[in-house]
Design a protein around this motif. Sequence first.
Motif, PDB file in Angstrom:
ATOM      1  N   GLU A   1      50.751  38.720  36.056  1.00 28.69           N
ATOM      2  CA  GLU A   1      50.297  38.158  34.777  1.00 28.69           C
ATOM      3  C   GLU A   1      49.939  36.691  34.951  1.00 28.69           C
ATOM      4  OE1 GLU A   1      52.892  39.030  31.499  1.00 28.69           O
ATOM      5  OE2 GLU A   1      51.530  38.060  30.101  1.00 28.69           O
ATOM      6  N   ILE A   2      50.719  35.975  35.767  1.00 20.23           N
ATOM      7  CA  ILE A   2      50.428  34.560  36.020  1.00 20.23           C
ATOM      8  C   ILE A   2      49.056  34.423  36.664  1.00 20.23           C
ATOM      9  CG2 ILE A   2      51.043  32.616  37.510  1.00 20.23           C
ATOM     10  CD1 ILE A   2      53.934  33.171  36.925  1.00 20.23           C
ATOM     11  N   GLU A   3      48.795  35.276  37.658  1.00 25.23           N
ATOM     12  CA  GLU A   3      47.518  35.204  38.364  1.00 25.23           C
ATOM     13  C   GLU A   3      46.348  35.451  37.404  1.00 25.23           C
ATOM     14  OE1 GLU A   3      45.916  37.308  42.359  1.00 25.23           O
ATOM     15  OE2 GLU A   3      48.075  37.103  42.143  1.00 25.23           O
ATOM     16  N   GLN A   4      46.527  36.456  36.531  1.00 23.54           N
ATOM     17  CA  GLN A   4      45.474  36.754  35.557  1.00 23.54           C
ATOM     18  C   GLN A   4      45.239  35.574  34.622  1.00 23.54           C
ATOM     19  OE1 GLN A   4      47.050  40.571  34.175  1.00 23.54           O
ATOM     20  NE2 GLN A   4      44.971  41.329  34.167  1.00 23.54           N
ATOM     21  N   LEU A   5      46.342  35.030  34.091  1.00 25.73           N
ATOM     22  CA  LEU A   5      46.223  33.908  33.154  1.00 25.73           C
ATOM     23  C   LEU A   5      45.549  32.717  33.822  1.00 25.73           C
ATOM     24  CD1 LEU A   5      49.576  33.906  31.191  1.00 25.73           C
ATOM     25  CD2 LEU A   5      47.291  34.051  30.233  1.00 25.73           C
ATOM     26  N   ASN A   6      45.952  32.466  35.090  1.00 29.71           N
ATOM     27  CA  ASN A   6      45.347  31.359  35.825  1.00 29.71           C
ATOM     28  C   ASN A   6      43.843  31.502  35.900  1.00 29.71           C
ATOM     29  OD1 ASN A   6      47.126  29.395  36.560  1.00 29.71           O
ATOM     30  ND2 ASN A   6      47.982  30.607  38.222  1.00 29.71           N
ATOM     31  N   TYR A   7      43.396  32.727  36.193  1.00 24.37           N
ATOM     32  CA  TYR A   7      41.955  32.958  36.292  1.00 24.37           C
ATOM     33  C   TYR A   7      41.269  32.631  34.981  1.00 24.37           C
ATOM     34  CZ  TYR A   7      37.511  35.353  36.577  1.00 24.37           C
ATOM     35  OH  TYR A   7      36.177  35.644  36.531  1.00 24.37           O
ATOM     36  N   PHE A   8      41.837  33.126  33.885  1.00 21.31           N
ATOM     37  CA  PHE A   8      41.187  32.916  32.591  1.00 21.31           C
ATOM     38  C   PHE A   8      41.162  31.441  32.216  1.00 21.31           C
ATOM     39  CE2 PHE A   8      42.397  37.454  31.862  1.00 21.31           C
ATOM     40  CZ  PHE A   8      41.092  37.907  31.800  1.00 21.31           C
TER      41      PHE A   8
END
Lengths: 333, 267
Positions: A89-96
């Motif tokens: 989830e952290i990785e996804q949020l970082n991308y966004f």
Amino acid sequence: MISLIQNEVIKLLLKKKMILILLLLLIFISLFSYGEKYTYDKNLERLENLSGDMNYDWKNLATQRLSDLEKRLNSSYIPDEGIASIEIEIEQLNYFIENDINPITPSAAKFSVEFVEQGILMFIPLLIVILAADLVSGEFSSKTIKVLLTRAVPRWKILLSKFIALIMITTILISIIGVLSSIVSFLFFQRWGFNEPVATGFSLIQGSLNSDYVVLVTRFQYMLLIYSLVWYVSIVLSSITLLISVLVNNSASAIGILMAALISGQFLQFFLSDWTLVKYFFVTNLNLTHYLTGSYQIIEGMSLEFSIVVLSLWAFLSLFVSFQVFNRKDVLV
Amino acid sequence: MFKKIIWPILSFLSISLAIVFIFGFIFSINIDKGTQEDFIEPIEGEDNSLETNNESSENERDGLQILVLGDSIGFGVGDKSNKGIGIRYKELINKEEIKDVAVTNLSVPGYESGDLLTFLESKQNNSLISKADIIIISIGGNDLNNIEYEDTLSLDVNFKETIKSYKENLQDVINIVRNLNESAQLAIIGLYDPYSQEEPQKTRLLLEWNYETRLIAYLNYDIAYIPTYELFKYHLDSYLSEDEFHPSSDGYQAITQELFNILNGIY
């Protein structure tokens, strides 16, 4: 043999129903993407109204969630099972956040996946049925079967060439759905979104969702995976449609039988979900894509492998029966 | 003419696309399979952490044991001196000449009531819970704050669902704790309203939330409910930290003082 297949492909292509299918696709895709755009705009408006004059600030919320998750990760008391899903989830949020994209913004890639996920139960089977229902029965009702069978080729070759032609057109149809839904929805959303990270590989273990081994792929790869599953389902459906088409002598009843099977299958899932026999019915197993997203399954004991095996059995059985029947059939027209 | 061109294009396209689809198909089966085969590993990891926790807790057997469970407020987010409620409470007790107070903080920022429940169900910290004398629980703020809504109607509907699962989760949490430890004094920290006058709708829901928490505290044996809404109401400026959501050091001190007063009376 190849010239036979070529002949069948050209026959399939030059019929008016190809145009009908494309038109249907175009209408549905534009309707749905317009609808999605409309609800998205409405939602944004509401959120802005709620927070007063300020612009709806998703970024703030996302960063807060991100720091929450990071703190959670640093805590030494966190159960081991949770770590992998938090990291994803952290990785996804970082991308966004890095790319300045609101996670809820619709994109072309997202839409085309959603479109087939929703369509895999009814809409795509309907297209396949329109395409294939009169493949053999049409020859009977228009009495052209006589001409076809007077050629100096064995009957099984004729049926095989029809089947191969059908698979070729189905393959192309599935990719047309992908391309068309991406392009049309891009016109509405103005965003491709092929590089967004998507989490996939959820599995249900003992009734609870297990996200330990979730993999992060880009939305383009994810789209390929989903479309491959849809393609497989379509091939199975074409084989079953071929069987019905061989068994029945006119196209109208072929379409009727198949639509009845599809619709009754949906009902069975809801009303007879306790009955174990239901899970061996092909319609119950059509929804392959939800195994990748980890959504709720209606009937216990169904997994991706199970559904694929059941579908393959249905396909092989119907191909076997249709070849047997077609070889022995009396042509009385 | 048309037929001659379309045939090679079509056959090439369909064959290459079919190959792509077959690869994608095999890949997606493998993704699904991989998750099931590897599932045995995390259980081994759990055993390890269980042992380490046992060791650390055996060292702290004597004296008063304070255990803090829950979310960021239990953890102490926003507290500049990083003490949190547990250590501040210890300091208050120490003034009353009770020595040997050990504080263990198992709070995880961001936890919702469901997370706390799975955390307790993982049984990693059972020994800590069974040895505690005072257990301070702060939970529910994230449940309430993370309700997604589009308008007042959907807010009401989602709120009802969330509070229902919250009540069940909290009761389960209390049951787990009580099964492990019959004698400990439990204290549940109520919610305060960080938004003050901005969203009257949310304040109403928050009060309803606190009421339900209070009821649960009343219905169970030996649970103190620590009200914070009233404490914070007129002091939001000084009691909230810079993120305008978590309590500041003063805010934590106020909560702890209230906890102390409720449990011990005023000396």
